[in-house]
Write a protein that holds these residues in place. Sequence first.
Motif, PDB file in Angstrom:
ATOM      1  N   THR A 187       0.260   7.735  -2.736  1.00 47.84           N
ATOM      2  CA  THR A 187       0.966   7.200  -1.557  1.00 47.84           C
ATOM      3  C   THR A 187      -0.002   6.520  -0.615  1.00 47.84           C
ATOM      4  O   THR A 187       0.292   5.441  -0.040  1.00 47.84           O
ATOM      5  CB  THR A 187       1.707   8.338  -0.835  1.00 47.84           C
ATOM      6  OG1 THR A 187       2.641   8.934  -1.741  1.00 47.84           O
ATOM      7  CG2 THR A 187       2.432   7.824   0.393  1.00 47.84           C
ATOM      8  N   ARG A 219      -0.943   3.036  -1.955  1.00 45.70           N
ATOM      9  CA  ARG A 219       0.151   2.082  -1.869  1.00 45.70           C
ATOM     10  C   ARG A 219       0.465   1.680  -0.421  1.00 45.70           C
ATOM     11  O   ARG A 219       0.662   0.490  -0.110  1.00 45.70           O
ATOM     12  CB  ARG A 219       1.402   2.666  -2.521  1.00 45.70           C
ATOM     13  CG  ARG A 219       1.283   2.769  -4.044  1.00 45.70           C
ATOM     14  CD  ARG A 219       2.475   3.485  -4.629  1.00 45.70           C
ATOM     15  NE  ARG A 219       2.394   3.527  -6.100  1.00 45.70           N
ATOM     16  CZ  ARG A 219       3.220   4.219  -6.870  1.00 45.70           C
ATOM     17  NH1 ARG A 219       4.187   4.943  -6.322  1.00 45.70           N
ATOM     18  NH2 ARG A 219       3.067   4.174  -8.190  1.00 45.70           N
ATOM     19  N   VAL A 220       0.500   2.666   0.472  1.00 50.71           N
ATOM     20  CA  VAL A 220       0.850   2.352   1.865  1.00 50.71           C
ATOM     21  C   VAL A 220      -0.229   1.508   2.521  1.00 50.71           C
ATOM     22  O   VAL A 220       0.048   0.467   3.162  1.00 50.71           O
ATOM     23  CB  VAL A 220       1.085   3.650   2.651  1.00 50.71           C
ATOM     24  CG1 VAL A 220       1.226   3.345   4.151  1.00 50.71           C
ATOM     25  CG2 VAL A 220       2.337   4.348   2.150  1.00 50.71           C
ATOM     26  N   ALA A 235      -0.223  -2.412   4.013  1.00 48.22           N
ATOM     27  CA  ALA A 235      -0.203  -2.511   5.473  1.00 48.22           C
ATOM     28  C   ALA A 235      -1.223  -3.525   5.955  1.00 48.22           C
ATOM     29  O   ALA A 235      -2.258  -3.765   5.307  1.00 48.22           O
ATOM     30  CB  ALA A 235      -0.507  -1.136   6.076  1.00 48.22           C
ATOM     31  N   LEU A 293      -2.289   4.163  10.442  1.00 48.05           N
ATOM     32  CA  LEU A 293      -1.510   4.728   9.350  1.00 48.05           C
ATOM     33  C   LEU A 293      -2.273   5.848   8.631  1.00 48.05           C
ATOM     34  O   LEU A 293      -1.680   6.817   8.142  1.00 48.05           O
ATOM     35  CB  LEU A 293      -1.140   3.633   8.352  1.00 48.05           C
ATOM     36  CG  LEU A 293      -0.088   2.622   8.833  1.00 48.05           C
ATOM     37  CD1 LEU A 293       0.090   1.503   7.815  1.00 48.05           C
ATOM     38  CD2 LEU A 293       1.241   3.323   9.101  1.00 48.05           C
TER      39      LEU A 293
END
Length: 455
Positions: free
Chosen positions: A57, A60-61, A65, A73
């Motif tokens: 995760t 990917r995030v 971003a 984040l």
Amino acid sequence: MKHHFSLWPLGLVGRICVVLIAAITLVFFANAIFYGAAEKYIVDDVRIAQLGEDLTTNVRVLSAAPVSQRSFLAVMLSGGGISVAWQPLAGSMPDLPSQRSALLRRLKDKLTKNYPILLQAKLDLYTLTPRAVDVFGSECLPDGSYIHFRVPDLLGQRHFTRGLASAGIAAAAIVVAAIMLVRGLGAPLRALAAGADRIGSNEAWVPLDEYGPREVRGVARAINAVQSRIQNLLDDRTQALAAVSHDLKTPLTRLRLRSDFLEDAETQAAIATDLDEMEAMITTLLAYFSGVDDPEKPHAINIVATLNTLIDEQADRGRDALYQGPSRSLILVRPVAMKRVLSNLIENALNYGGNVRAGLTVLPDETTEIIIEDNGPGIPESAYEKVLTPFYRLEGSRSRSTGGIGLGLAIVHREIQREGGTIRLERGEAGTNYTGLKVTITLPASCKVCDNTPL
């Protein structure tokens, strides 16, 4: 016999308990070793799966971003057992000492195999020290920036420790339960041993209760059968001896009557002496064998009166007999048996020592000591135990000419044991008129009677 200290218990119950405890202890430590070995290769699968999801995760995030939001984040992605930080350039963070153990390499291989995106992100795992439990790592994003993370206590042996504690509690509970069960199973064995110990003693035989495991019941049944056969043999022996002695009395009486008609006085006296000896032997044998099943019941008597009666009888015959002690002492004994004991000892002292002194003392613990001593040659210390056995006779001073057949002290010993007392033989005190044999009888405080109680 020398007894050496040993950790191995003497009793069966103790040995079974030791074996059980040793077995459970071995199982416990074996499990601990196996768990410890397994812990080196196995990390919690659930936590590994969660870590793989979190790392995937994060990649990917943060990859999707904007650069301006990645630091924010990263903070938002921290939590749930992982701390995340974003690094714009590879060289902006200081180099830290790192350790990459075989366990971490296997963990990395498992994560990259299950999550291919982590292989593309060049996943790296390391610790700061060899024994550290916190795992650090990094992931490379497509633009060359890095995600750094920290997973606290990933290598801690939490499950192993809790499992070991649970195993220890279970083992302790099993040990306690096993000891209680073994002690319960050992009760019939203890009762069996106590009953078997009464065989051949002076106590009345009580048949053993046949209970417990099948094997114990079988042994108890066999012991009861053996004791029954022994008792039958003793009864037959006593009856046979009584019958023989009764039949012998008639010819002995005829011999005594016929000897009275002899004109030779010397021969008549010799025959009379032999007849007296034979009758004494028969009487002594009957007293010894019949005493095994003596039905006489204990009564409270003034033992001093019994002593004085025996001493006065000997003194009236012109013999050197003396009593020293209190005028009254009440004890619970079998009167006839106790009188026989004291009479044997007093007559032995006079026959072998020429004199006798009887004494009585009540000790502080309320036990009673009766002392019979003489001025004879005494008994060698090496023969103290032997003279208390049936038919053992000392040569020399205690010859057949005195009329003894080796049962006097044996009868005394047996009767004193039946009263719960003890007998001790020793040399008399030097410098007195009684330096020969000293016999000390100790009787338990089994009767509480006031001095003013009439007898």
